[in-house]
Motif scaffolding. Structure first.
Motif, PDB file in Angstrom:
ATOM      1  N   THR A   1      54.198  46.154  47.362  1.00 39.51           N
ATOM      2  CA  THR A   1      53.249  46.943  47.007  1.00 39.51           C
ATOM      3  C   THR A   1      53.266  46.889  45.390  1.00 39.51           C
ATOM      4  N   ASP A   2      54.428  46.756  44.680  1.00 38.87           N
ATOM      5  CA  ASP A   2      54.535  46.732  43.286  1.00 38.87           C
ATOM      6  C   ASP A   2      53.761  45.358  42.854  1.00 38.87           C
ATOM      7  N   ARG A   3      53.640  44.416  43.783  1.00 42.36           N
ATOM      8  CA  ARG A   3      52.928  43.049  43.184  1.00 42.36           C
ATOM      9  C   ARG A   3      51.480  43.130  43.503  1.00 42.36           C
ATOM     10  N   MET A   4      51.120  44.128  44.480  1.00 45.46           N
ATOM     11  CA  MET A   4      49.637  44.434  44.680  1.00 45.46           C
ATOM     12  C   MET A   4      49.170  45.088  43.459  1.00 45.46           C
ATOM     13  N   TYR A   5      49.743  46.168  42.833  1.00 46.31           N
ATOM     14  CA  TYR A   5      49.377  46.822  41.743  1.00 46.31           C
ATOM     15  C   TYR A   5      49.380  46.004  40.520  1.00 46.31           C
ATOM     16  N   GLN A   6      50.274  45.063  40.422  1.00 46.27           N
ATOM     17  CA  GLN A   6      50.460  44.260  39.293  1.00 46.27           C
ATOM     18  C   GLN A   6      49.232  43.320  39.230  1.00 46.27           C
ATOM     19  N   LEU A   7      48.797  42.644  40.289  1.00 46.00           N
ATOM     20  CA  LEU A   7      48.000  41.678  40.498  1.00 46.00           C
ATOM     21  C   LEU A   7      46.439  42.059  40.519  1.00 46.00           C
ATOM     22  N   ASP A   8      46.267  43.207  40.941  1.00 47.80           N
ATOM     23  CA  ASP A   8      44.759  43.907  41.046  1.00 47.80           C
ATOM     24  C   ASP A   8      44.058  44.626  40.062  1.00 47.80           C
ATOM     25  N   PRO A   9      43.194  43.734  39.307  1.00 49.84           N
ATOM     26  CA  PRO A   9      42.871  44.412  37.941  1.00 49.84           C
ATOM     27  C   PRO A   9      41.936  45.648  38.124  1.00 49.84           C
ATOM     28  N   ARG A  10      41.771  46.185  39.316  1.00 46.70           N
ATOM     29  CA  ARG A  10      40.914  47.185  39.782  1.00 46.70           C
ATOM     30  C   ARG A  10      41.896  48.616  39.487  1.00 46.70           C
ATOM     31  N   ILE A  11      43.095  48.292  39.617  1.00 48.87           N
ATOM     32  CA  ILE A  11      44.146  49.469  39.535  1.00 48.87           C
ATOM     33  C   ILE A  11      44.125  50.096  38.106  1.00 48.87           C
TER      34      ILE A  11
ATOM     35  N   SER B   1      48.839  41.038  31.928  1.00 49.87           N
ATOM     36  CA  SER B   1      47.603  41.390  31.459  1.00 49.87           C
ATOM     37  C   SER B   1      46.369  40.961  32.367  1.00 49.87           C
ATOM     38  N   PRO B   2      46.006  41.544  33.216  1.00 48.26           N
ATOM     39  CA  PRO B   2      44.948  41.357  34.250  1.00 48.26           C
ATOM     40  C   PRO B   2      43.547  41.017  33.327  1.00 48.26           C
ATOM     41  N   LEU B   3      42.643  40.144  33.910  1.00 49.74           N
ATOM     42  CA  LEU B   3      41.466  39.773  33.312  1.00 49.74           C
ATOM     43  C   LEU B   3      40.741  40.911  33.601  1.00 49.74           C
ATOM     44  N   PRO B   4      39.712  40.864  32.597  1.00 50.68           N
ATOM     45  CA  PRO B   4      38.646  42.049  32.791  1.00 50.68           C
ATOM     46  C   PRO B   4      37.749  42.164  33.985  1.00 50.68           C
ATOM     47  N   LEU B   5      37.277  43.127  34.425  1.00 49.18           N
ATOM     48  CA  LEU B   5      36.541  43.063  35.844  1.00 49.18           C
ATOM     49  C   LEU B   5      35.234  42.609  35.577  1.00 49.18           C
ATOM     50  N   THR B   6      34.646  42.811  34.233  1.00 47.14           N
ATOM     51  CA  THR B   6      33.426  42.378  34.013  1.00 47.14           C
ATOM     52  C   THR B   6      33.245  41.778  32.631  1.00 47.14           C
ATOM     53  N   LEU B   7      32.286  40.768  32.398  1.00 53.84           N
ATOM     54  CA  LEU B   7      32.208  40.231  31.022  1.00 53.84           C
ATOM     55  C   LEU B   7      30.803  40.392  30.754  1.00 53.84           C
ATOM     56  N   ASP B   8      30.196  41.013  29.686  1.00 49.12           N
ATOM     57  CA  ASP B   8      28.644  40.612  29.657  1.00 49.12           C
ATOM     58  C   ASP B   8      28.179  39.156  29.204  1.00 49.12           C
ATOM     59  N   ARG B   9      27.106  38.847  29.551  1.00 50.17           N
ATOM     60  CA  ARG B   9      26.590  37.307  29.466  1.00 50.17           C
ATOM     61  C   ARG B   9      26.800  36.854  28.112  1.00 50.17           C
ATOM     62  N   ASN B  10      26.793  37.463  27.047  1.00 54.26           N
ATOM     63  CA  ASN B  10      27.343  36.960  25.692  1.00 54.26           C
ATOM     64  C   ASN B  10      28.788  36.747  25.649  1.00 54.26           C
ATOM     65  N   GLU B  11      29.556  37.598  26.026  1.00 50.49           N
ATOM     66  CA  GLU B  11      30.984  37.397  25.946  1.00 50.49           C
ATOM     67  C   GLU B  11      31.314  36.064  26.787  1.00 50.49           C
ATOM     68  N   TYR B  12      30.955  36.155  27.990  1.00 54.55           N
ATOM     69  CA  TYR B  12      31.040  35.016  28.867  1.00 54.55           C
ATOM     70  C   TYR B  12      30.633  33.796  28.228  1.00 54.55           C
ATOM     71  N   ALA B  13      29.612  33.696  27.763  1.00 55.10           N
ATOM     72  CA  ALA B  13      29.008  32.480  26.785  1.00 55.10           C
ATOM     73  C   ALA B  13      29.760  32.176  25.718  1.00 55.10           C
ATOM     74  N   ALA B  14      30.249  33.085  24.936  1.00 52.36           N
ATOM     75  CA  ALA B  14      31.037  32.777  23.714  1.00 52.36           C
ATOM     76  C   ALA B  14      32.196  32.248  24.305  1.00 52.36           C
ATOM     77  N   ILE B  15      33.067  32.711  24.950  1.00 51.36           N
ATOM     78  CA  ILE B  15      34.321  32.464  25.866  1.00 51.36           C
ATOM     79  C   ILE B  15      34.315  30.861  26.067  1.00 51.36           C
ATOM     80  N   ARG B  16      33.245  30.562  26.931  1.00 53.00           N
ATOM     81  CA  ARG B  16      32.906  29.390  27.331  1.00 53.00           C
ATOM     82  C   ARG B  16      32.658  28.386  26.451  1.00 53.00           C
ATOM     83  N   GLY B  17      32.160  28.740  25.608  1.00 58.36           N
ATOM     84  CA  GLY B  17      31.567  27.812  24.389  1.00 58.36           C
ATOM     85  C   GLY B  17      33.037  27.316  23.624  1.00 58.36           C
TER      86      GLY B  17
END
Length: 111
Positions: free
Chosen positions: A4-14, A45-61
């Motif tokens: 259960t602890d692991r589930m809470y650590q890994l689920d970014p929705r928590i 540090s979980p990943l963000p649940l969403t990234l706007d298109r510009n953020e995603y493009a900037a990171i990918r670039g």
């Protein structure tokens, strides 16, 4: 238990759910509130649940320009999916599948 602890650590929705519940409790009971976050480690540090298109493009670039980041870029492309139904379009973190967990992050044995 550890599972259960692991589930809470890994689920970014928590974390968003926890913070919504805290906000709700503060509305319902406006008394003094006290929170203590204690532990032996900083946690993940979980990943963000969403990234706007510009953020995603900037990171990918930035990743495209650095050959040492190509593995991480491939993981990002695998873990995020463009949601064209949402306006503005956003990239959504896919849910964990089996032992593959986007929220575990690069550099761990969890991805």
């Amino acid at each position: 238990d550890d599972r259960t602890d692991r589930m809470y650590q890994l689920d970014p929705r928590i974390p968003p759910m926890v913070f919504r519940e805290i906000a709700h409790c503060r509305k319902v009971s406006p008394r003094v509130n006290f929170f203590a976050f204690m532990g032996e480690r900083y946690g993940s540090s979980p990943l963000p649940l969403t990234l706007d298109r510009n953020e995603y493009a900037a990171i990918r670039g930035l990743m495209e320009g650095d050959e040492s980041m190509w593995e991480e870029m491939a993981l990002m492309e695998e873990w995020y999916q463009l949601d064209e139904n949402e306006i503005p379009n956003r990239y959504i973190l896919k849910p964990s599948v089996g032992d593959i967990s986007p929220s575990a992050g690069v550099g761990t044995d969890q991805h």
